[in-house]
Design an enzyme around this catalytic site. Structure first.
Site, PDB file in Angstrom:
ATOM      1  N   HIS A  80       7.109  -6.027   2.786  1.00  0.00           N
ATOM      2  CA  HIS A  80       6.289  -6.558   1.859  1.00  0.00           C
ATOM      3  C   HIS A  80       5.297  -7.585   2.681  1.00  0.00           C
ATOM      4  O   HIS A  80       4.167  -7.803   2.353  1.00  0.00           O
ATOM      5  CB  HIS A  80       6.961  -7.481   0.715  1.00  0.00           C
ATOM      6  CG  HIS A  80       7.742  -6.363   0.059  1.00  0.00           C
ATOM      7  ND1 HIS A  80       8.884  -6.940  -0.757  1.00  0.00           N
ATOM      8  CD2 HIS A  80       8.124  -4.910   0.078  1.00  0.00           C
ATOM      9  CE1 HIS A  80       9.389  -5.778  -1.443  1.00  0.00           C
ATOM     10  NE2 HIS A  80       8.984  -4.595  -0.844  1.00  0.00           N
ATOM     11  N   HIS A 243       4.105  -0.462  -6.583  1.00  0.00           N
ATOM     12  CA  HIS A 243       4.890  -1.020  -5.574  1.00  0.00           C
ATOM     13  C   HIS A 243       5.147   0.070  -4.615  1.00  0.00           C
ATOM     14  O   HIS A 243       5.216  -0.269  -3.229  1.00  0.00           O
ATOM     15  CB  HIS A 243       6.356  -1.470  -6.271  1.00  0.00           C
ATOM     16  CG  HIS A 243       7.063  -2.106  -5.037  1.00  0.00           C
ATOM     17  ND1 HIS A 243       6.850  -3.670  -4.852  1.00  0.00           N
ATOM     18  CD2 HIS A 243       8.164  -1.877  -4.184  1.00  0.00           C
ATOM     19  CE1 HIS A 243       7.586  -3.895  -3.860  1.00  0.00           C
ATOM     20  NE2 HIS A 243       8.390  -2.823  -3.405  1.00  0.00           N
ATOM     21  N   ASP A 247       4.662  -0.561  -0.410  1.00  0.00           N
ATOM     22  CA  ASP A 247       5.617  -0.626   0.299  1.00  0.00           C
ATOM     23  C   ASP A 247       4.829   0.361   1.739  1.00  0.00           C
ATOM     24  O   ASP A 247       5.169   0.199   2.622  1.00  0.00           O
ATOM     25  CB  ASP A 247       6.900   0.111  -0.173  1.00  0.00           C
ATOM     26  CG  ASP A 247       8.058  -0.882  -0.539  1.00  0.00           C
ATOM     27  OD1 ASP A 247       7.820  -1.969  -0.528  1.00  0.00           O
ATOM     28  OD2 ASP A 247       8.745  -0.186  -1.600  1.00  0.00           O
ATOM     29  N   HIS A 270      10.487   4.651   2.668  1.00  0.00           N
ATOM     30  CA  HIS A 270      10.136   4.022   4.110  1.00  0.00           C
ATOM     31  C   HIS A 270      10.826   4.905   5.115  1.00  0.00           C
ATOM     32  O   HIS A 270      10.007   4.748   6.329  1.00  0.00           O
ATOM     33  CB  HIS A 270      11.268   2.758   4.232  1.00  0.00           C
ATOM     34  CG  HIS A 270      11.056   1.625   3.257  1.00  0.00           C
ATOM     35  ND1 HIS A 270       9.908   1.337   3.057  1.00  0.00           N
ATOM     36  CD2 HIS A 270      11.985   1.260   2.077  1.00  0.00           C
ATOM     37  CE1 HIS A 270       9.911   0.278   1.872  1.00  0.00           C
ATOM     38  NE2 HIS A 270      11.331   0.497   1.373  1.00  0.00           N
TER      39      HIS A 270
HETATM   40 ZN    ZN Z   1       9.465  -2.662  -1.601  1.00  0.00          ZN
END
Ligand code: ZN
Length: 309
Positions: A80, A243, A247, A270
């Site tokens: 973030h 979001h 990310d 991720h």
């Molecule tokens: Zn996040």
């Protein structure tokens, strides 16, 4: 002609919070850094300070968050803060921390945007270097209903397109797809306020694995099997997919330079975002490194990144 320059902070800034996964109290200090330093996390709580510069290869764990390591020193949940640096165009920064996880603050990047803007952003006397895609690079995982993919393709600017598919009533009733272009949108307004999210049914399993120990309704959107439990509801109609863009911007900025590319992804996270960076670095024939000697030739959204105050 004015060259498109690197940027750092004018002064230092400080915050205190808890780690989302570790639940540990942590103090964070953001400090100006010289041109070509990049973004460097510093564990100042260890007997000897350890500097952990960002790089795609330094990413060692992608369960739920992006973790960087150097030797046995780690820093968890960098995405973030990295997203805020990407969105505001900060190139050089020291991030001093007193524990192994970046504080979650309100679960979005808005608090980091506020911190960076409060410190002020300063132009530096060195050209900003971009990784410019010249050929597409793509990675995928899984088959059929489990398939996920992420792709970077040539684009004069930086834009991101994301689609989610959670098969959850509260998520499925919101926007499933969003596109954000740095040239036409505002990161701080359109993306930075989107919070991380989680499901109560996963919390027990996550806590058994030492994750989400600092998570709660004040730093995440939390859902049971049917609905959002946060009293105030959502900040954007499509906060979940936004979001995921937030990310992705943080994960991709771990490559160490801003990208000139179009990113598109379906159900990425991720792990797959980091796999995409490694695929990019493994194919140097698919990109080059460029500067803009004349800021007027830089893509929209980069040329216009004015000092924050
Ligand atoms: Zn996040």
């Amino acid at each position: 002609m004015a060259v498109l320059k690197q940027r750092t902070l004018k002064s230092l800034t400080h915050a205190v919070g808890v780690g989302l996964h570790s639940g540990q109290r942590v103090e964070i200090t953001l400090r100006p850094a010289a041109p070509d330093t990049g973004i460097v996390f510093r564990r100042i709580d260890l007997p000897q300070v350890v500097d952990i510069p960002v790089s795609a290869e330094a990413v060692t764990d992608t369960r739920m968050a992006s973790t960087l390591s150097r030797g046995s020193a780690r820093v968890l949940t960098v995405e973030h803060l990295m997203s805020a640096c990407s969105g505001l165009g900060v190139d050089n920064l020291y991030v001093d921390i007193t524990a192994e996880e970046i504080p979650i603050l309100d679960g979005s990047a808005a608090s980091f945007v506020f911190l960076l803007q409060s410190a002020g952003i300063e132009m530096q006397n060195a050209p900003r270097r971009f990784i410019r895609l010249t050929q597409p690079v793509q990675v995928s995982e899984g088959e059929g209903d489990n398939r996920k993919w992420a792709c970077l393709a040539p684009y004069h600017g930086y834009k991101l397109s994301f689609e989610i598919d959670f098969k959850h009533p509260a998520v499925d009733s919101t926007g499933q797809h969003v596109e954000f272009d740095m040239g036409s949108g505002s990161y701080a307004r359109d993306i930075a306020r989107a919070r991380t999210f989680g499901f109560t049914k996963d919390v027990e399993m996550m806590r058994a694995n030492g994750l989400a120990l600092g998570g709660g309704l004040d730093n995440a959107i939390v859902m049971d099997d049917y609905k959002v439990l946060n009293f105030d509801g959502l900040r954007y109609d499509d906060e979940f997919v936004k979001h995921k863009i937030l990310d992705a911007m943080g994960d991709l900025y771990l490559v160490g330079k801003p990208l000139l590319a179009s990113y598109s992804a379906f159900r990425s996270g991720h792990a797959l975002n980091n796999k995409l960076l490694r695929e990019l670095l493994a194919h140097p024939d698919c990109w080059d490194v460029v500067t803009f000697e004349d800021v007027k030739r830089a893509p929209a959204g980069f040329a216009q990144l004015a000092p924050a105050w």
